[in-house]
Scaffold this active site. Structure first.
Site, short mmCIF file in Angstrom:
data_model
loop_
_atom_site.label_atom_id
_atom_site.label_comp_id
_atom_site.label_asym_id
_atom_site.label_seq_id
_atom_site.Cartn_x
_atom_site.Cartn_y
_atom_site.Cartn_z
N GLY A 180 9.97 57.56 4.30
CA GLY A 180 9.58 57.83 5.69
C GLY A 180 10.35 56.91 6.65
O GLY A 180 9.86 56.59 7.73
N THR A 210 17.30 67.17 2.23
CA THR A 210 18.69 67.59 2.12
C THR A 210 18.86 68.76 1.15
O THR A 210 19.63 69.67 1.40
CB THR A 210 19.55 66.39 1.66
OG1 THR A 210 19.33 65.34 2.60
CG2 THR A 210 21.03 66.72 1.63
N GLY A 257 13.79 55.93 -2.14
CA GLY A 257 14.14 56.77 -0.99
C GLY A 257 12.97 57.65 -0.59
O GLY A 257 11.91 57.64 -1.24
N ASP A 258 13.13 58.35 0.52
CA ASP A 258 12.10 59.27 1.03
C ASP A 258 10.79 58.56 1.37
O ASP A 258 9.72 59.15 1.26
CB ASP A 258 11.83 60.41 0.03
CG ASP A 258 13.09 61.10 -0.40
OD1 ASP A 258 13.94 61.34 0.48
OD2 ASP A 258 13.25 61.38 -1.59
N GLY A 280 16.00 70.35 -0.65
CA GLY A 280 14.81 71.19 -0.83
C GLY A 280 14.18 71.03 -2.21
O GLY A 280 13.18 71.68 -2.52
N ASN A 323 23.91 62.58 2.23
CA ASN A 323 22.90 62.68 1.17
C ASN A 323 21.53 62.30 1.73
O ASN A 323 20.49 62.69 1.19
CB ASN A 323 23.25 61.78 -0.03
CG ASN A 323 23.60 60.35 0.36
OD1 ASN A 323 23.81 60.05 1.53
ND2 ASN A 323 23.69 59.48 -0.63
N THR A 356 22.46 55.96 -6.19
CA THR A 356 23.51 56.43 -5.31
C THR A 356 24.67 55.42 -5.39
O THR A 356 24.56 54.42 -6.09
CB THR A 356 22.99 56.66 -3.87
OG1 THR A 356 23.99 57.39 -3.14
CG2 THR A 356 22.65 55.36 -3.16
N HIS A 363 16.72 62.39 7.13
CA HIS A 363 15.63 61.72 7.84
C HIS A 363 14.93 62.71 8.77
O HIS A 363 15.56 63.30 9.63
CB HIS A 363 16.18 60.53 8.63
CG HIS A 363 16.58 59.39 7.74
ND1 HIS A 363 17.30 58.32 8.16
CD2 HIS A 363 16.33 59.18 6.43
CE1 HIS A 363 17.48 57.48 7.14
NE2 HIS A 363 16.92 57.99 6.08
P1 IMP Z 1 23.95 60.98 -4.41
O1 IMP Z 1 23.59 59.91 -3.42
O2 IMP Z 1 24.06 62.34 -3.80
O3 IMP Z 1 25.16 60.60 -5.22
O4 IMP Z 1 22.74 61.08 -5.47
C1 IMP Z 1 22.44 60.03 -6.38
C2 IMP Z 1 20.93 59.88 -6.56
O5 IMP Z 1 20.36 59.42 -5.34
C3 IMP Z 1 20.19 61.19 -6.91
O6 IMP Z 1 19.10 60.86 -7.75
C4 IMP Z 1 19.67 61.65 -5.56
O7 IMP Z 1 18.53 62.46 -5.69
C5 IMP Z 1 19.33 60.31 -4.93
N1 IMP Z 1 19.36 60.36 -3.46
C6 IMP Z 1 20.45 60.38 -2.67
N2 IMP Z 1 20.09 60.41 -1.37
C7 IMP Z 1 18.75 60.37 -1.36
C8 IMP Z 1 17.78 60.33 -0.30
O8 IMP Z 1 18.10 60.30 0.89
N3 IMP Z 1 16.48 60.30 -0.69
C9 IMP Z 1 16.12 60.28 -2.01
N4 IMP Z 1 16.97 60.31 -3.01
C10 IMP Z 1 18.28 60.35 -2.70
#
Ligand code: IMP
Length: 428
Positions: free
Chosen positions: A15, A297, A12-13, A299, A38, A236, A41
């Site tokens: 870009g 989301t 994730g992240d 910080g 979660n 996730t 963007h």
């Molecule tokens: P959840 O999706 O909130 O249940 O989180 C589960 C895992 O996914 C955790 O390690 C979060 O940091 C990661 N995660 C969830 N959404 C994002 C995202 O948009 N970018 C990066 N990591 C994410």
């Protein structure tokens, strides 16, 4: 047929928001198919920075249809706040469509997510209720948008489920109960605000594809956060991989033309779990500061490390990548040497494939190749051929190691800072 799925190739992240925004200019429909608030963007347009959690990044173009697909975990409160925030900035949201089959995040999902995180289970979630929501969906005790809109069925079903959730909150966590009447009032309000946007979005999207419209499916999170293919349990609860677009939007695999993997020029991760190329030194710190690697989301500071080509090859396989969009290449400016992990060392063996076991991954040590860095600021460069030779070499190495060609290269957050090296909406 011009249908493109955009997925995160790492944790994730990468870009994706920026790349979606860039491609959305050429698309007719932009569709979210999984995840929920979660996701974060970030899109920079002129002097404005937009942070979108639920609404597809295509919303920033007035003529595009933005779709929240059935696979999305829809938090009505966040969605409505986002809609109001965009309207305040003069953005037209009239072309936003919401799937009648999307599941609704309830306040008890968020509460349970937080309680589980603060208890014995520690995934490092965003506490947006994602895991508990998808668990209810699979257990068949969730609410879909269509259920919410049904004034007869919703109260009855809500009453039974709230009673059950209250028993769990009280008996296991010693937490106060949710008041049914308050929830009912709150969600009736949401229902009326959502109603005009609700549609059978699978039907809409398939009709659009049949009419030759360009459809862009915008994945959230990334391949290694996929519930099946990621680093379970540090994942996730949805399917960010390309196959998720079929289920989460209601389109058949035969309707998808291209799959673009968004790849950051280095690797980052938020939350817990193994990360073989993680850097704990000044270089990791430098990447974090230069790349502004803090969660949109939550910080939280992101963990940073070198590019991992084992992951890249894995993402190419799981998603069937046809293209790469490489982002944040500029963050590596000024480094003397840049490393890429090409395989792992595990108990004396060399592993070239991404392991299934977290315990194995935890013990893996990266085997690096070293490339020469470049000493130039590349943020203003607009053509691949104008990049310093070492930067071109780095990108070429990414292609060689992943077996996937690049179509887009980003050297900064602005819309203009993206080079197109291949048209992704053209037939392959
Ligand atoms: P959840 O999706 O909130 O249940 O989180 C589960 C895992 O996914 C955790 O390690 C979060 O940091 C990661 N995660 C969830 N959404 C994002 C995202 O948009 N970018 C990066 N990591 C994410």
């Amino acid at each position: 047929m011009s249908t493109v799925v955009l997925v995160g190739a790492q944790w994730g992240d990468e870009g994706k928001g920026k790349i979606t925004d860039f491609l959305a200019e050429k698309a007719d429909y932009v569709v979210r198919y999984q995840g929920g608030s979660n996701a974060g963007h970030t899109v920079v347009v002129g002097d404005h920075k937009f942070q979108l959690h639920l609404i597809p990044s295509g919303i920033l173009y007035p003529d595009k249809v933005s779709v929240v697909g059935n696979g999305v975990a829809l938090d009505p409160m966040i969605l409505l706040q986002e809609i109001d925030g965009l309207r305040d900035k003069g953005i037209d949201v009239s072309k936003l469509k919401i799937s009648s089959r999307a599941h609704i995040v309830m306040p008890y999902h968020k509460e349970l997510d937080s309680l589980q995180e603060n208890g014995s289970r520690k995934i490092g979630t965003t506490k947006r209720g994602i895991g508990p929501l998808y668990a209810d969906k699979i257990s068949r005790t969730g609410f879909r948008v269509i259920d919410l809109l049904d004034g007869d069925v919703f109260p009855e079903k809500l009453k039974a489920i709230v009673e059950e959730k209250n028993r769990i909150l009280d008996k296991i966590y010693g937490r106060p109960a949710f008041v049914f009447e308050d929830l009912l009032e709150q969600f009736r309000y949401y229902a009326e605000r959502l109603r005009p946007m609700v549609a059978d979005t699978s039907l809409l999207i398939n009709q659009a594809i049949d009419e030759g419209k360009k459809v862009l499916f915008e994945g959230a999170q990334g391949t290694l956060l996929d519930i099946d293919h990621g680093t379970y349990p540090y994942v996730t609860s949805s399917h960010p991989v390309s196959g998720g677009a079929c289920v989460g939007a209601g389109v058949g695999p035969t309707k998808i033309n291209r799959v673009i993997g968004v790849v950051k020029a280095y690797t980052t991760r938020v939350g817990e779990g193994p990360f073989p190329t993680e850097l704990f030194d000044d270089i990791g710190e430098l990447i974090r500061e230069r790349g502004d690697e803090y969660g949109t989301t939550t910080g939280r500071p992101r963990r940073c490390g070198w590019l991992d080509a084992v992951i890249l090859r894995y993402a190419a396989r799981i998603n069937g990548l046809t293209d790469m969009a490489i982002t944040k290449l500029d963050v590596l400016d000024g480094m003397e040497k840049i490393k890429i992990c090409v395989a792992y060392k595990y108990r004396g063996q060399t592993l070239s494939e991404f392991p299934e076991s977290l315990e194995v991954l935890q013990e893996c040590e990266p085997i690096y190749i070293e490339l020469k860095g470049w000493q130039q600021d590349i943020a203003g460069i607009r053509r691949f051929e104008d990049l310093p030779f070492a930067a071109q070499e780095y990108v070429n190495k990414m292609v060689e190691l992943s077996g996937v060609n690049h179509s887009l290269l980003a050297v900064g957050p602005g819309r203009a800072q993206t080079m197109v090296t291949r048209d992704v909406f053209a037939p392959l």
